[in-house]
Design an enzyme around this catalytic site. Structure first.
Site, PDB file in Angstrom:
ATOM      1  N   ASP A  30      15.106  -6.831   4.181  1.00 36.72           N
ATOM      2  CA  ASP A  30      13.883  -6.077   3.894  1.00 36.72           C
ATOM      3  C   ASP A  30      13.949  -4.742   4.639  1.00 36.72           C
ATOM      4  O   ASP A  30      12.937  -4.205   5.092  1.00 36.72           O
ATOM      5  CB  ASP A  30      12.635  -6.861   4.321  1.00 36.72           C
ATOM      6  CG  ASP A  30      11.360  -6.312   3.673  1.00 36.72           C
ATOM      7  OD1 ASP A  30      10.263  -6.621   4.172  1.00 36.72           O
ATOM      8  OD2 ASP A  30      11.478  -5.557   2.689  1.00 36.72           O
ATOM      9  N   ALA A  43       2.279  -3.558   3.894  1.00 32.24           N
ATOM     10  CA  ALA A  43       2.421  -2.114   4.049  1.00 32.24           C
ATOM     11  C   ALA A  43       2.301  -1.373   2.715  1.00 32.24           C
ATOM     12  O   ALA A  43       2.532  -0.172   2.639  1.00 32.24           O
ATOM     13  CB  ALA A  43       3.770  -1.793   4.694  1.00 32.24           C
ATOM     14  N   HIS A  44       1.948  -2.096   1.644  1.00 24.18           N
ATOM     15  CA  HIS A  44       1.887  -1.453   0.331  1.00 24.18           C
ATOM     16  C   HIS A  44       0.567  -0.701   0.140  1.00 24.18           C
ATOM     17  O   HIS A  44      -0.443  -1.019   0.753  1.00 24.18           O
ATOM     18  CB  HIS A  44       2.042  -2.505  -0.789  1.00 24.18           C
ATOM     19  CG  HIS A  44       3.402  -3.159  -0.807  1.00 24.18           C
ATOM     20  ND1 HIS A  44       3.960  -3.625  -1.971  1.00 24.18           N
ATOM     21  CD2 HIS A  44       4.313  -3.412   0.164  1.00 24.18           C
ATOM     22  CE1 HIS A  44       5.145  -4.163  -1.703  1.00 24.18           C
ATOM     23  NE2 HIS A  44       5.374  -4.043  -0.417  1.00 24.18           N
ATOM     24  N   GLY A  96       8.548  -2.970   7.781  1.00 27.15           N
ATOM     25  CA  GLY A  96       9.832  -3.303   7.166  1.00 27.15           C
ATOM     26  C   GLY A  96      10.758  -3.420   8.334  1.00 27.15           C
ATOM     27  O   GLY A  96      10.381  -3.128   9.461  1.00 27.15           O
TER      28      GLY A  96
END
Lengths: 176, 431
Positions: free
Chosen positions: B297, B158-159, B333
């Site tokens: 997380d 997801a970055h 997340g």
């Protein structure tokens, strides 16, 4: 001597099995200090503390397979007081199981109250369980008072209570 | 309610409290024993009894509760609407909000985590994420976990790809991007990047915990990293090559025999039922139980109901117990809490309760090299612990430094406390 924190020290034994479960005041606990600088003085002082506290009201003890009480090994004087005692080889072997079966790790001496010290108590209670203690119990109460089976001294104490289980009575001649 | 009076004692460390009628986790066992604290430390009552000859100031009847060391979460991106990487201007408030909120989940120490971000974010945010003791205000901050930006764009998860960096100047690149290295507790990096191994060594030397993750590394590259200072695998299975029978990749580290003798390679598992299939969790755990570290997380949506929220530079949608990058199937997340992860992990793997608790306490503490003070109830440790209901593990109360910092109102009646009426105590102990 064994460090106080050693898991086989008497301090640790008494804390784990007794003191932590009751509401005793720490100031009222007196255990002989095997790490004192002067062991003889430690023992003499102990006797003085007993007198100061008004004497022993009740003595609670066990019996060794060789008939000893506290660490008053066979051959101890029946009028002995608190002192440093060299342990019998049998006692060292019997205790090896607490030291990973390494005989060299077992302490060879102990500080102990004497037979005389216990005789001064107003009441004596001896706990005896198990078949392996039966010969010792027999010697202690069905034969004469003698210094080879030191617990026999309590035959002459005015208030002795011996508490035992069935197995411990297996060697007794007089049926109860 | 628990009332901690501030009487002094001869040990000079604060009130002495005895907790009894409880099951405590000690020496890898749950035993029926007492827990004694003096001020902010756990103490040995035997030593107190013989050496100082004093009794406790307070006695707490725990009514059979389990006392576990406080939970340690090494990967937590935010929660309760706060995103550490996104809410840059309000991070000082955000960190307090999260630190306080997670007390209810039994967490007493954590590493606020930043996803891959542009350098200006680190410059602004890292100073506020440095070590900070816990207390009534919130859980202890152990320093930041910087998850990226030195990662492999092919495993960005997801970055944001635009933030990714390389080690073109080796350790200097680390300094250039992060600036405030002293706020960093742990860094996740991709060990296959050029110069990564050299950087691992240097990071290790300055005491930063190195984790491998968001990576395309094969097992050999992973082993090289572990032999040069890496000690953690960030969220095992996620954002790395899938296990392949001829090159197991980073997952294969769990079966590697090319690691330094005696070294444990820890691995994070998000045990929320979403990030990893339960079978996968079981296989990993059974193959290498001593390395398991439970992490949440958790993202900003943790603690909140369904809706749309921010994580890093992305937009996330929460529905039920899942959070996706909006419009995709990529998990963003989790919204899991640490206590729910422990409960899920315990039920799914059928491990012992001790093993489940150690996965969230002793193991992360050892990973971060703080096991002398955290993660156990050993004498001398910080008095950070949590009361749990037996069987369900619901959090009854959370304690930091010997203070009760969270109490679940539902279980009010489960703990009673009484002032010790010991005659030997000084009369001044009653205020």
């Amino acid at each position: 001597g064994l460090p106080r924190e050693h898991h086989e020290s008497y301090h640790h034994y008494m804390w784990s099995n007794f003191f932590k479960h009751v509401d005793i005041q720490p100031q009222n606990v007196h255990i002989l200090n095997g790490n004192a600088e002067n062991l003889v003085e430690e023992c003499d002082q102990y006797e003085k503390e007993i007198t100061k506290a008004g004497g022993i009201e009740l003595f609670v003890g066990g019996i060794g397979p060789d008939g000893h009480v506290a660490f008053n090994e066979p051959g101890s004087s029946l009028v002995s007081r608190t002192r440093v005692k060299t342990l019998a080889h049998d006692t060292i072997i019997a205790n090896a199981r607490f030291f990973d079966n390494d005989l060299t790790q077992v302490p060879k001496q102990a500080l102990t109250v004497g037979v005389g010290t216990v005789m001064d108590a107003r009441e004596v209670m001896i706990l005896i369980t198990g078949a392996h203690k039966a010969p010792a119990l027999y010697k202690a109460i069905e034969e004469g008072v003698n210094h080879m089976w030191t617990v026999s001294a309590f035959q002459q104490h005015p208030r002795t209570l011996m508490i035992c289980d069935e197995d411990a009575t297996l060697e007794l001649k007089v049926k109860t | 309610m628990v009332n901690m009076k501030n009487s002094t004692t001869t040990s000079g460390n604060g009130p002495i409290v005895k907790f009894h009628n409880c099951l405590i986790l000690r020496n890898h066992e749950l035993i029926n024993d007492e827990l004694w604290i003096s001020g902010s430390n756990i103490i040995d009552p035997e030593s107190l009894f013989y050496n100082e000859k004093i009794l406790p100031d307070q006695v707490v009847d725990c009514k059979g509760a389990i006392i576990s060391p406080g939970f340690i979460d090494v990967q937590l991106n935010g929660g309760f609407g706060v995103d550490f990487s996104y809410d840059v201007d309000t991070v000082n408030v955000g960190i307090m909000t999260v630190a306080k909120g997670i007390l209810a989940h039994g967490v007493t120490s954590f590493c606020p985590t930043l996803v891959s971000s542009h350098p200006h974010v680190y410059t602004k945010v890292l100073p506020h994420l440095k070590r900070c003791v816990g207390g009534k205000h919130g859980a202890e901050v152990l320093g930041a976990h910087v998850e990226g930006p030195f990662i492999n764009p092919e495993k960005k998860g997801a970055h944001d790809q635009a933030t990714m960096q390389t080690f073109k100047n080796g350790m200097e690149s680390i300094r250039e991007v992060y600036q405030h290295i002293d706020s960093i507790c742990m860094i996740t990096l991709a060990p296959e990047l050029p110069n990564a191994i050299k950087v691992c060594i240097e990071l290790n030397e300055i005491g930063v915990i190195v984790s491998v993750g968001h990576s395309m590394a094969n097992i050999a590259q992973g082993e090289l990293a572990v032999n040069n200072g890496a000690s953690f695998i960030t969220h095992l299975f996620n954002a790395m090559l899938p296990f392949h029978h001829r090159d197991p990749g980073l997952v294969g580290l769990l079966g590697s025999e090319n690691l330094p003798p005696g070294k444990i390679i820890y691995y994070g598992i998000i045990a929320d039922g979403n990030h990893t299939h339960p079978s996968t969790t079981r296989i990993a755990y059974r193959s290498y139980p001593k390395g398991i570290v439970l992490v949440t997380d958790a993202c900003s949506a943790m603690g909140l109901s369904n809706g749309v929220y921010h994580i890093g530079q992305q937009v996330i949608e929460v529905t039920g117990t899942k959070a996706f990058v909006q419009g995709t199937n990529t998990l963003a997340g989790s919204v899991a809490t640490m206590v729910s992860c422990i409960q899920y992990f315990w039920a799914t793997t059928k491990c012992t309760l001790v093993e489940a608790l150690e996965a969230a306490t002793l193991h992360p503490a050892t990973l971060l090299k703080i096991e002398k003070h955290k993660g156990t109830l050993a004498f001398g440790s910080d008095a950070d612990f949590v009361f749990l209901k037996p069987n369900t593990l619901d959090v009854i109360s959370t304690w930091i430094g010997g203070q009760c910092v969270y109490q679940n109102d539902k279980f009010d009646e489960l703990i009673t406390t009484s002032e010790n009426c010991s005659v030997s105590k000084k009369k001044s102990s009653n205020s």
